[in-house]
Design a protein around this motif. Structure first.
Motif, PDB file in Angstrom:
ATOM      1  N   ARG A  58     -38.518 -40.371   9.117  1.00  0.00           N
ATOM      2  CA  ARG A  58     -39.521 -39.151   9.324  1.00  0.00           C
ATOM      3  C   ARG A  58     -38.152 -38.270  10.435  1.00  0.00           C
ATOM      4  O   ARG A  58     -37.001 -38.199  10.017  1.00  0.00           O
ATOM      5  N   ASN A  59     -38.623 -36.890   9.671  1.00  0.00           N
ATOM      6  CA  ASN A  59     -38.488 -35.289   9.483  1.00  0.00           C
ATOM      7  C   ASN A  59     -36.764 -35.643   8.957  1.00  0.00           C
ATOM      8  O   ASN A  59     -35.493 -34.477   9.170  1.00  0.00           O
ATOM      9  N   SER A  68     -47.287 -31.143   8.448  1.00  0.00           N
ATOM     10  CA  SER A  68     -47.302 -31.316   6.860  1.00  0.00           C
ATOM     11  C   SER A  68     -47.896 -31.150   6.479  1.00  0.00           C
ATOM     12  O   SER A  68     -46.954 -30.093   5.383  1.00  0.00           O
TER      13      SER A  68
END
Length: 142
Positions: free
Chosen positions: A82-83, A120
């Motif tokens: 993630r990220n 997001s």
């Protein structure tokens, strides 16, 4: 990095279901339920489209209420990755491929307490179309 992008008819040939399942199995029980609300399990069901970044993330696109011009998004990213821009990467490819598929709108739904999902969606051009007691509905026009 290996990418799979295709219509669902080729799912078995490209092993993408197994790749998506590996990502899905990295999610917490709550995240699994949010990705697949009816059962909390990923199933090999007919969809318009699947795009997988092997072992890292996947996006599925389903016809919204039977309308193939509106795609409902199911998206999951392995917590270890993630990220790192994978959601943006998946969405950008999906938006391009939607033109070929005849999809004119994408729909995204997230729980109201899932700030990461909402952020997001908004940062990728989705607009809030409805806010329920426990969820947001968002839409992107192709």
């Amino acid at each position: 990095m290996k990418y799979y992008s295709f219509l669902m008819e080729s799912i078995d040939k490209d092993n993408s279901y197994n790749d998506a399942l590996k990502v899905f199995n990295t999610l917490s029980d709550k995240e699994k339920w949010l990705v697949c609300p009816k059962s909390g399990k990923l199933k090999n069901v007919p969809a318009l489209y699947r795009h997988v970044i092997k072992d890292k993330a996947f996006i599925d696109l389903y016809p919204y209420n039977g309308n193939k011009e509106i795609g409902f998004i199911i998206l999951a990213v392995n917590p270890k990755y993630r990220n790192q821009g994978l959601t943006k990467q998946l969405l950008n490819q999906t938006k391009k491929d939607c033109k070929t598929l005849g999809v004119r709108k994408l729909r995204w739904r997230c729980e109201s307490d899932n700030e990461a999902s909402l952020k997001s969606a908004l940062s990728n051009g989705f607009k809030i179309t409805a806010k329920g007691k426990s969820y947001y509905s968002l839409e992107f026009k192709i």
